[in-house]
Scaffold this active site. Sequence first.
Site, PDB file in Angstrom:
ATOM      1  N   ASP A 184      16.936 -79.016 -10.743  1.00  0.00           N
ATOM      2  CA  ASP A 184      16.652 -79.912 -11.864  1.00  0.00           C
ATOM      3  C   ASP A 184      16.556 -81.370 -11.457  1.00  0.00           C
ATOM      4  O   ASP A 184      16.076 -82.202 -12.224  1.00  0.00           O
ATOM      5  CB  ASP A 184      17.805 -79.821 -12.870  1.00  0.00           C
ATOM      6  CG  ASP A 184      17.560 -78.793 -13.950  1.00  0.00           C
ATOM      7  OD1 ASP A 184      16.395 -78.448 -14.173  1.00  0.00           O
ATOM      8  OD2 ASP A 184      18.542 -78.347 -14.546  1.00  0.00           O
TER       9      ASP A 184
HETATM   10  C1  GLC Z   1      22.135 -76.184 -13.289  1.00  0.00           C
HETATM   11  C2  GLC Z   1      21.084 -75.763 -14.272  1.00  0.00           C
HETATM   12  C3  GLC Z   1      20.059 -74.885 -13.597  1.00  0.00           C
HETATM   13  C4  GLC Z   1      19.518 -75.548 -12.382  1.00  0.00           C
HETATM   14  C5  GLC Z   1      20.634 -75.981 -11.449  1.00  0.00           C
HETATM   15  C6  GLC Z   1      20.139 -76.756 -10.261  1.00  0.00           C
HETATM   16  O1  GLC Z   1      22.891 -75.102 -12.923  1.00  0.00           O
HETATM   17  O2  GLC Z   1      21.650 -75.060 -15.337  1.00  0.00           O
HETATM   18  O3  GLC Z   1      19.019 -74.562 -14.485  1.00  0.00           O
HETATM   19  O4  GLC Z   1      18.668 -74.656 -11.739  1.00  0.00           O
HETATM   20  O5  GLC Z   1      21.544 -76.777 -12.162  1.00  0.00           O
HETATM   21  O6  GLC Z   1      19.705 -78.022 -10.572  1.00  0.00           O
HETATM   22  C1  GLC Z   2      21.440 -79.563 -13.949  1.00  0.00           C
HETATM   23  C2  GLC Z   2      21.992 -80.255 -12.779  1.00  0.00           C
HETATM   24  C3  GLC Z   2      22.564 -81.590 -13.132  1.00  0.00           C
HETATM   25  C4  GLC Z   2      21.603 -82.384 -13.967  1.00  0.00           C
HETATM   26  C5  GLC Z   2      21.087 -81.588 -15.139  1.00  0.00           C
HETATM   27  C6  GLC Z   2      20.012 -82.327 -15.866  1.00  0.00           C
HETATM   28  O1  GLC Z   2      22.469 -79.123 -14.718  1.00  0.00           O
HETATM   29  O2  GLC Z   2      22.977 -79.495 -12.149  1.00  0.00           O
HETATM   30  O3  GLC Z   2      22.942 -82.273 -11.981  1.00  0.00           O
HETATM   31  O4  GLC Z   2      22.211 -83.549 -14.421  1.00  0.00           O
HETATM   32  O5  GLC Z   2      20.588 -80.368 -14.709  1.00  0.00           O
HETATM   33  O6  GLC Z   2      19.549 -81.613 -16.944  1.00  0.00           O
END
Ligand code: GLC
Ligand code: GLC
Length: 803
Positions: free
Chosen positions: A483
């Site tokens: 993300d």
């Molecule tokens: C969080 C989000 C997931 C994403 C991951 C890596 O676990 O829920 O959708 O793939 O972060 O950023």
């Molecule tokens: C996922 C990631 C986090 C970020 C979020 C944004 O959960 O793990 O680091 O802030 O996505 O939506």
Amino acid sequence: MRYGYFDDTAREYVITRPDTPLPWINYLGNDGFFSLISNTCGGYSFYKDAKLRRITRFRYNNVPADDGGRCFYVCDGDTVWSPAFLPAGTPLDSYRCRHGMGYSVFEGRKNGVSASLTVMVPMGVNLEVQKLELTNDTDQAKTLTVYGAVEWCLWNAVDDATNFQRNWNIGEVEIEGGTIYHKTEYRERRDHYAFYSVNAPVAGFDTDRDAFLGQFRSWRNPKAVEERTSCGSIAAGWAPIAALRLNVDLAPGQTKTLLFRLGYVENPADRKFDALNVINKDLAHRMMQDFSSEAQFDTAFDALRAYWAGLLSRFTVHSGEEKLDRMVNIWNQYQCMVTFNMSRSASYYESGTGRGMGFRDSCQDLLGFVHLIPQRARERIIDIASIQFADGSTYHQYQPLTRRGNADIGSGFNDDPLWLIACTCAYIRETGDFSILDEPTPFNNEPSTEVPLLEHLRRSLNYTVTHRGPHGLPLIGRADWNDCLNLNCFSLTPGESFQTCSNFESGKAESVFIAGMFVKYGAEYAALCDRIGLADEAADVRRSVQEIENAVLSHGWDGEWFRRAYDAFERPIGSQLNDEGRIYIEPQGFCVMAGIGGADYGRRALRSAVSLLGNEFGLEVLHPCYSEYHDYLGEISSYPPGYKENGSVFCHNNPWVILAFCAVGDGNGAFDLYTRQAPAYIEDKSEIHRTEPYCYSQTIAGRAARTYGEAKNSWLTGTAAWSFVAVSQGILGIRPDYDGLVVDPCLPDHMDGFRVSRVFRGTRYDIIVRRGAQKGLVVDGRPVTGNTVPLTDAPSCSVTLTI
Ligand code: GLC
Ligand code: GLC
């Protein structure tokens, strides 16, 4: 050091002191009514949706962190104590918390009185029941005053925490004997209320928080409790609560049991009231009657335990490795249920007010859940596919109560669509139910847009094929699985979302990770097409797969590992050409799983990953960490080095690498990585790791962090599902397939074999894997070529594989 121990026979983790490094929590409830409960009895409850139907209040950022929740006070002479230590915080003579499958038990003892508090959400009822047993272990009579209390949330957890000018005027309750009904907003548009009651006469009650607590006080030391009294307060606005007071006399040796019931009721719109503003309580009465005796409680408790015993018996292993067995047989599968139910919505780290169900998250959660309750997995696939748009892109999240896509975050996460193929194929391999492909499924939940689910898969795939960049690799969009890799969002405004600001739509930034996914899941889709007689489509898809595979080989291979991406200016990311972020974990997992470049590239990529990313808790996301913020990279470089996506062990992607090791036949590599982070294996480091030793956490601070080894964000992580897939399908090698159950283990040298019992399409397979000279598969006494145990109608089947 440890703060407790595993009791595998009872399927419990037993916490032996209240001062765990962080609240160590458990989840109650399977379907409608859910509760979070910590080892000091904190937490909150909600119905289906932690944002829209919050039943009890939880204060984020509170100090102390875990105050409130379920508040029990035992007043004995001058002493006030709580069976689970909090909220009173009085040191106990003894304390234990046993977190089990869908229930938690707190055993506290003080001044010769023992309390045992069992909390559960029984199957199929919208109710949390709290059974409090008090025993007088002394030879003197005891006269106790006992309180049980909860604080109501005004339903919408976001409004509850923000819209005070309204909130402080709307709180309403109704009282009937010893039952407190919370009916805020029921007078207007809500048709649901909650109640709290106890199965014994109360000596007094309070429903106004401030009257009960008194000024300058908290749940630690309510004034009413200090005075052993109640004010009989009737909440009018402000903060409604339910606090019940009972007198409990105990002769020497005597035990008394109280059942407190926290319930949620929905009424039909035309039967809301009995009289003007008097709520219809019929359903609540029935629920209380059903849980008015200890025998009823015990029956429901036994049913809950039997339910879990049945579920978990669908996959069990005996490997001779105690920790492996307890992860696989108990805790990993349990966490898979929790992540399936919650996605990333409600935990002690996920507020329940933000993200509802994630598209990619729920698709992946399903991979570790589908063998438990396939029917629920089927319904979930349709729900998820229903938030997809006609062009194959999709909303990133939806609210569980409304099932509507979340417009705030929108779409544009270009990996999302492919996960739908992953989970649908997994579902069909598990069940053989191809009919799901015909299920009419709308786009964006709009009536009359329904097409067969297969068409959704097709559009998912086409979305990647038609969204490619200068190197022929898939476009990354706002982000892919990671993300925080935001290559088209050049954010310089504080507080702005890194994902949605999308102010630099380059049309160029590409993801090698999505390419790896496409090669893997494109091949799975093609195989599915073959099965359902779509040979031409299968051939087309294979051509696209080949194209993207070639693009990875030409532009995604960096010499010793796979690159991660290309940025908006076509510069490589995750390459030796970079100073920081030279290698990323995700493509090493997915491209190797997909077989890109064969075992040669695979082994090299994995060797690089372990040597550059490896620490004692697993493999870090990237290395070296970004030491400063770069707008062209986005959120990933916003985190201090070693945290979250900037170089922590982001546990979710480690099982991909375990599976990649299995893909190249390296059992030692797979097992080594598995044991670096499987919670049971690191229980002894609990003071460093800090989160629960019985479930996976999202992130473990990396070597560059100030708090190396410290985990955060326990419970709601894709690590649960992927770890279960990695250990059960990779290391143990028991893989559901269209034509049967594949047995193809990838064991470390030190393991001589194992036994697995696995229910698959109605048959129980008892599988023995062992080492020996006479290699091969024997099914019900007959040798079988290959690794697939053919399907059978028999109720059971015995399988021996000699390796
Ligand atoms: C969080 C989000 C997931 C994403 C991951 C890596 O676990 O829920 O959708 O793939 O972060 O950023
Ligand atoms: C996922 C990631 C986090 C970020 C979020 C944004 O959960 O793990 O680091 O802030 O996505 O939506």
